[in-house]
Design an enzyme around this catalytic site. Structure first.
Site, PDB file in Angstrom:
ATOM      1  N   ASP A 171      -8.387   6.769  -4.146  1.00 33.52           N
ATOM      2  CA  ASP A 171      -9.338   6.437  -3.085  1.00 33.52           C
ATOM      3  C   ASP A 171      -9.597   7.673  -2.220  1.00 33.52           C
ATOM      4  OD1 ASP A 171      -9.408   3.798  -3.904  1.00 33.52           O
ATOM      5  OD2 ASP A 171      -7.787   3.203  -2.552  1.00 33.52           O
TER       6      ASP A 171
ATOM      7  N   TYR B 134       4.133   6.303  -5.995  1.00 32.55           N
ATOM      8  CA  TYR B 134       3.364   6.460  -4.762  1.00 32.55           C
ATOM      9  C   TYR B 134       4.301   6.382  -3.565  1.00 32.55           C
ATOM     10  CZ  TYR B 134      -0.781   5.200  -7.540  1.00 32.55           C
ATOM     11  OH  TYR B 134      -1.780   5.148  -8.488  1.00 32.55           O
TER      12      TYR B 134
ATOM     13  N   ASP C  74      -6.890  -1.623   3.616  1.00 33.82           N
ATOM     14  CA  ASP C  74      -6.392  -0.337   4.119  1.00 33.82           C
ATOM     15  C   ASP C  74      -7.019  -0.068   5.478  1.00 33.82           C
ATOM     16  OD1 ASP C  74      -8.985   0.580   3.650  1.00 33.82           O
ATOM     17  OD2 ASP C  74      -8.450   1.818   1.928  1.00 33.82           O
TER      18      ASP C  74
ATOM     19  N   ARG D 191      -2.488  -1.017  -2.394  1.00 37.74           N
ATOM     20  CA  ARG D 191      -3.120  -1.768  -1.297  1.00 37.74           C
ATOM     21  C   ARG D 191      -2.856  -3.261  -1.437  1.00 37.74           C
ATOM     22  NH1 ARG D 191      -9.277  -0.144  -1.087  1.00 37.74           N
ATOM     23  NH2 ARG D 191      -8.912   0.012  -3.327  1.00 37.74           N
TER      24      ARG D 191
END
Length: 297
Positions: free
Chosen positions: A40, A68, A82, A181
């Protein structure tokens, strides 16, 4: 001829993955550039970039597991899961309101292992040829099907409580296709207070680490990983003779050699350490499922 191989780039926030690809194209003077999985715009971290003939390897990298780091804010849900979206609901996430350490551990435990996950509606998944996030921005309602993913690690590294919010710094190891997310959203929903990401960084893709990546400012002097090096980071190697390498490059099989294969797929490496291609079993034989162009192998 442009340099070829696999380039590891540490994407900064504020740029799309396509922006990074465009920068690499300019730096290396070629249109033949692709990547193994988007990030993103707000996210940072590892993009695995293929240049010239090495773009053929991206098919074998995109499905690798990933790591991550992220920050999940509990106590608010947003329209995009987010911090880029609008806050659509808030709730008290203080421990006296029930969001204590034990509850958080239980919520995370339920989201670890093989789970069914509904991706965020603003993901890059295509629906009838259009990206889900484009449909959402156009005002359309998007409902995505759940998918099976595996979260092998979901650990809290640190936490901070302030003003009714609980911020969790986490590290996640997961299968390809997992949406971090969605993990933040689902953890908040399970705890009854909502949740969203405020930060996301990809640190690993298969055998590739962000610590080995270059910044965009260093592209002009960056040296891509040779295809053989890159391939053996995502699959085992099978060393072949010069004669076998020639046969494989010409579409011939290594007859009756299946017992030599170290896995379902292997990187065929010739005596000079050059990648012949990605090998697979066919019956009792070994053949090349993907050959590297000889000038770029």
């Amino acid at each position: 001829m442009a340099a070829h191989g696999i380039l590891l780039v540490d994407k900064p926030g504020g740029l799309t993955s396509h922006d990074v690809v465009a920068r690499v194209r300019r730096a290396f003077g070629t249109r033949r550039v692709g990547h193994a999985g988007t990030l993103d715009p707000a996210a940072t971290g590892l993009l695995v970039i293929g240049i010239e003939g090495a773009t053929r390897l991206l098919t074998y990298i995109v499905g690798a597991d990933k790591t991550y780091t992220a920050t999940i804010r509990l106590g608010a849900r947003t329209s995009t899961d987010d911090a880029e979206g609008d806050v659509i609901a808030t709730a008290d996430a203080s421990d006296w309101a029930g969001v204590d350490d034990a509850a958080v551990r239980g919520g995370i435990r339920a989201l670890t292992g093989a789970i069914s996950q509904v991706p965020s509606s603003v993901s890059a998944i295509r629906i009838d040829g259009r990206r889900a996030y484009d449909l959402v921005r156009a005002g359309e309602t998007v409902e995505l099907a759940s998918r099976q993913v595996t979260v092998s690690r979901f650990d809290v590294l640190a936490q901070r409580r302030e003003g009714g919010f609980l911020d969790l710094d986490v590290v996640v190891d997961c299968s390809s296709g997992t949406y971090i997310r969605a993990l933040g959203r689902d953890l908040g929903d399970a705890l009854g207070v909502g949740g969203h990401l405020t930060a996301l960084r990809r640190t690993r893709v298969g055998g590739f680490e962000v610590s080995d990546a270059v910044t965009l400012d260093a592209l002009e002097t960056a040296v891509p990983l040779p295809p053989a090096d890159a391939a053996t980071r995502v699959m085992p190697a099978l060393h072949v003779s010069a004669e076998e390498a020639r046969a494989l490059r010409h579409g011939q099989r290594l007859v009756g050699q299946r017992d030599r294969m170290p896995g379902a797929e292997a990187a065929g490496i010739d005596p000079d350490g050059v990648l012949v291609g990605v090998l697979e079993v066919r019956g009792h034989d070994i053949k090349s499922a993907m050959n590297m162009p000889e000038a770029q192998s």
